[in-house]
Design a protein around this motif. Structure first.
Motif, mmCIF file in Angstrom:
data_model
loop_
_atom_site.group_PDB
_atom_site.id
_atom_site.type_symbol
_atom_site.label_atom_id
_atom_site.label_comp_id
_atom_site.label_asym_id
_atom_site.label_seq_id
_atom_site.Cartn_x
_atom_site.Cartn_y
_atom_site.Cartn_z
ATOM 1 N N TYR A 12 16.288 -5.154 6.179
ATOM 2 C CA TYR A 12 15.099 -4.420 5.740
ATOM 3 C C TYR A 12 15.079 -2.992 6.284
ATOM 4 N N LEU A 36 15.045 -0.411 3.165
ATOM 5 C CA LEU A 36 13.770 0.265 2.936
ATOM 6 C C LEU A 36 13.776 1.743 3.336
ATOM 7 N N LEU A 57 13.370 4.326 0.724
ATOM 8 C CA LEU A 57 12.058 4.291 0.091
ATOM 9 C C LEU A 57 10.982 4.903 0.980
ATOM 10 N N VAL A 113 10.222 3.843 4.000
ATOM 11 C CA VAL A 113 9.582 2.790 4.786
ATOM 12 C C VAL A 113 10.357 2.645 6.085
ATOM 13 N N TRP A 115 6.329 0.025 7.635
ATOM 14 C CA TRP A 115 5.254 0.751 6.980
ATOM 15 C C TRP A 115 5.817 2.026 6.378
ATOM 16 N N GLU A 116 5.048 2.602 5.427
ATOM 17 C CA GLU A 116 5.438 3.894 4.873
ATOM 18 C C GLU A 116 5.345 4.917 5.990
ATOM 19 N N SER A 130 2.593 -2.723 6.731
ATOM 20 C CA SER A 130 2.307 -3.425 5.485
ATOM 21 C C SER A 130 3.239 -4.607 5.255
ATOM 22 N N PHE A 131 4.289 -4.714 6.076
ATOM 23 C CA PHE A 131 5.243 -5.803 5.915
ATOM 24 C C PHE A 131 5.761 -6.192 7.291
ATOM 25 N N PHE A 169 8.584 -2.775 -3.526
ATOM 26 C CA PHE A 169 8.266 -1.554 -2.805
ATOM 27 C C PHE A 169 8.372 -0.387 -3.775
ATOM 28 N N THR A 170 7.453 0.547 -3.689
ATOM 29 C CA THR A 170 7.425 1.707 -4.563
ATOM 30 C C THR A 170 8.464 2.733 -4.117
ATOM 31 N N VAL A 228 13.783 -8.905 -3.453
ATOM 32 C CA VAL A 228 13.226 -7.636 -2.988
ATOM 33 C C VAL A 228 13.487 -6.592 -4.057
ATOM 34 N N ALA A 244 12.833 -2.586 -5.668
ATOM 35 C CA ALA A 244 12.422 -1.190 -5.561
ATOM 36 C C ALA A 244 12.055 -0.755 -6.969
#
Length: 117
Positions: free
Chosen positions: A15, A19, A22, A24, A36-37, A44-45, A63-64, A110, A112
């Motif tokens: 992760y 991430l 992204l 994160v 988290w962002e 958030s995760f 995830f955005t 998972v 994106a």
């Protein structure tokens, strides 16, 4: 959202790498890891070791992404960190999005996603 990992170290590596493209970020916390962002202060995760609990498997988390290049980088980083590809990055017209899907070390889906609209 929290996932219970069979191998916390492997999942945290996965992760952290997947991430990062992204935006994160994460760190070890309370015997697990939280993500988290990078622009936000609230986790958030989370990932935590099973310690006798049921491992999270078969879940889907998305995830955005900020752009299509971030989706591509997510997919590449996830595979390099031990994930397996479910779907390579591409446009999904039915979702109006550019997405990639990978399995984490425990088999969770998972995603994106970058919305095109």
């Amino acid at each position: 959202m929290t996932f219970i990992a069979a191998d916390l170290e492997a999942s945290t590596r996965f992760y952290t790498a997947a991430l990062k493209p992204l935006g994160v970020v994460g760190e070890a916390a309370d015997g697990g890891a939280e993500f988290w962002e990078e622009d936000l202060d609230t986790p958030s995760f989370g990932l935590y070791p099973a310690n006798g609990a049921t491992v999270t498997q078969g879940a889907h988390i998305a995830f955005t992404a900020r752009d299509q290049a971030s989706v591509d980088a997510f997919h590449e980083a996830a595979l390099a960190a031990g994930g397996t590809s479910r779907y390579e990055p591409r446009v999904w017209p039915e979702y109006g999005a550019y997405c990639a899907f990978v399995n984490d070390p425990d088999g969770n889906n998972v995603e994106a996603v970058y919305k095109l609209q």
